[in-house]
Scaffold this motif. Structure first.
Motif, short mmCIF file in Angstrom:
data_model
loop_
_atom_site.label_atom_id
_atom_site.label_comp_id
_atom_site.label_asym_id
_atom_site.label_seq_id
_atom_site.Cartn_x
_atom_site.Cartn_y
_atom_site.Cartn_z
N UNK A 1 7.65 74.51 -47.84
CA UNK A 1 8.55 74.51 -46.91
C UNK A 1 8.11 73.73 -45.58
N UNK A 2 8.93 72.85 -45.03
CA UNK A 2 8.47 72.46 -43.97
C UNK A 2 9.41 72.52 -42.62
N UNK A 3 10.54 73.62 -42.66
CA UNK A 3 10.88 73.83 -41.55
C UNK A 3 10.05 74.98 -40.81
N UNK A 4 10.40 75.08 -39.23
CA UNK A 4 9.76 75.87 -38.55
C UNK A 4 10.24 77.16 -38.91
N UNK B 1 7.65 84.18 -39.54
CA UNK B 1 7.44 85.47 -40.31
C UNK B 1 7.00 86.72 -39.73
N UNK B 2 7.95 87.78 -39.80
CA UNK B 2 7.90 88.95 -39.42
C UNK B 2 7.44 89.96 -40.42
N UNK B 3 6.27 90.76 -40.20
CA UNK B 3 5.89 91.67 -40.97
C UNK B 3 5.92 92.94 -40.58
N UNK C 1 0.73 87.87 -44.03
CA UNK C 1 -0.08 86.91 -43.76
C UNK C 1 -0.32 85.84 -44.78
N UNK C 2 -0.06 86.19 -46.20
CA UNK C 2 -0.12 84.99 -47.03
C UNK C 2 0.65 83.81 -47.00
N UNK C 3 1.98 84.54 -46.57
CA UNK C 3 3.09 83.29 -46.27
C UNK C 3 2.75 82.62 -45.20
N UNK C 4 2.37 83.21 -44.07
CA UNK C 4 1.68 82.32 -42.96
C UNK C 4 0.88 81.52 -43.17
N UNK C 5 -0.13 81.90 -43.98
CA UNK C 5 -1.31 80.95 -44.45
C UNK C 5 -0.81 79.62 -45.42
N UNK D 1 3.18 83.87 -37.23
CA UNK D 1 3.23 85.42 -37.92
C UNK D 1 3.29 86.23 -36.37
N UNK D 2 4.31 87.18 -36.81
CA UNK D 2 4.25 88.44 -35.81
C UNK D 2 4.46 89.81 -36.81
N UNK D 3 3.60 90.44 -36.55
CA UNK D 3 3.29 92.01 -37.03
C UNK D 3 3.92 92.98 -35.95
N UNK D 4 5.01 93.88 -36.65
CA UNK D 4 5.29 94.86 -36.04
C UNK D 4 4.91 96.13 -36.34
N UNK D 5 5.01 97.20 -35.29
CA UNK D 5 4.37 98.63 -36.06
C UNK D 5 5.52 99.31 -36.71
#
Length: 266
Positions: free
Chosen positions: A207-210, A213-215, A228-232, A239-243
């Motif tokens: 994947x080359x597109x900007x 990832x929201x987790x 986190x794996x997708x972001x890596x 990556x942004x993680x929400x509560x």
């Protein structure tokens, strides 16, 4: 604003797909793709905000919502093919794509295999692989043997929402629960098969597109480590993680909306 009522188109293999467009025709198109066992109405809370800047296209994946539910196993490939056929039907060349859970699997596949059709990509509460296969196979077997959908509704609700929302917002919970109970058993079985067989862990690196990832920190389905794996793995990603648990677009809608809009604006 130009808003359509629910409309339908028929895929090359004869499956009727429900879709809806909201927003002005001259604005860039943002496609929203749903979680398993939901309809495009899971995005209703986003529409007033997103249509200020975008023409929003929503659809029900085959087997879900108001779309047809053919017998047999589905695949991420086939789900993605339905999206491409819908875009071709509507004469839309390129879109931003936001997919949550199952919709995120579809978004990954589209970005990998149809990169010319995807501008920016947002993957919410999703993964490049969900295992093990045994759980999916047991659910598929039970559904094809006629299992009561009420049990699956309870399972999904507890996986999607925190206990405080389940207790304090009975109307919201009933709306999602009723949607699941109305779902054809073979539609859910086919959708489970698609997730079971979807393994994009290697190809997602293409994947080359900007990509945003929201987790969900409290997500027990697509756990934070999946995000986190997708972001890596995806080169141009953040990556942004929400509560949140699984349906972060509903549980944390203001934060979710702002993340999406900020990402698409830059």
């Amino acid at each position: 604003m130009t808003t359509t009522i629910e409309q339908y188109f028929t895929t090359e293999d004869g499956v009727k797909i429900a879709y809806r467009i909201d927003g002005e025709n001259n604005k860039p198109v943002l496609v929203l793709a749903n979680s398993i066992a939901t309809s495009y109405h899971m995005w209703d809370v986003q529409i007033p905000v997103f249509t200020e800047n975008f023409r929003v296209l929503r659809f029900d994946t085959r087997g879900n919502g108001a779309s047809d539910a053919p017998a047999g196993d589905y695949s991420i490939n086939r789900f993605a093919g339905d999206v491409i056929e819908l875009l071709d039907f509507l004469h839309i060349e390129k879109v931003h794509f936001l997919g949550l859970s199952l919709g995120g699997f579809i978004g990954q596949y589209l970005a990998i295999n149809f990169p010319e059709r995807i501008d920016k990509l947002i993957l919410a509460n999703t993964s490049s692989y969900l295992g093990p296969q045994t759980g999916f196979n047991n659910n598929i077997k039970a559904l094809r043997a006629g299992a009561d959908m009420a049990g699956f509704a309870e399972m999904f609700i507890n996986n999607w929402f925190p206990k405080d929302i389940i207790a304090s917002q009975p109307e919201l919970i009933a709306e999602f629960s009723d949607e699941i109970k109305r779902m054809p058993q073979q539609g859910l079985a086919g959708s489970f098969a698609a997730v079971r067989d979807g393994d994009l862990r290697k190809t997602v690196a293409l994947i080359q597109q900007p990509t945003l990832i929201i987790g969900g920190i409290n997500d027990t389905v697509t756990i934070p480590e999946h995000s986190e794996l997708l972001a890596a793995t995806i080169p141009a990603s953040k990556l942004a993680l929400l509560a949140a648990v699984h349906l972060s677009n509903i549980e944390k809608k203001e934060e979710f909306n702002q993340l999406v809009l900020d990402f698409l604006a830059n």
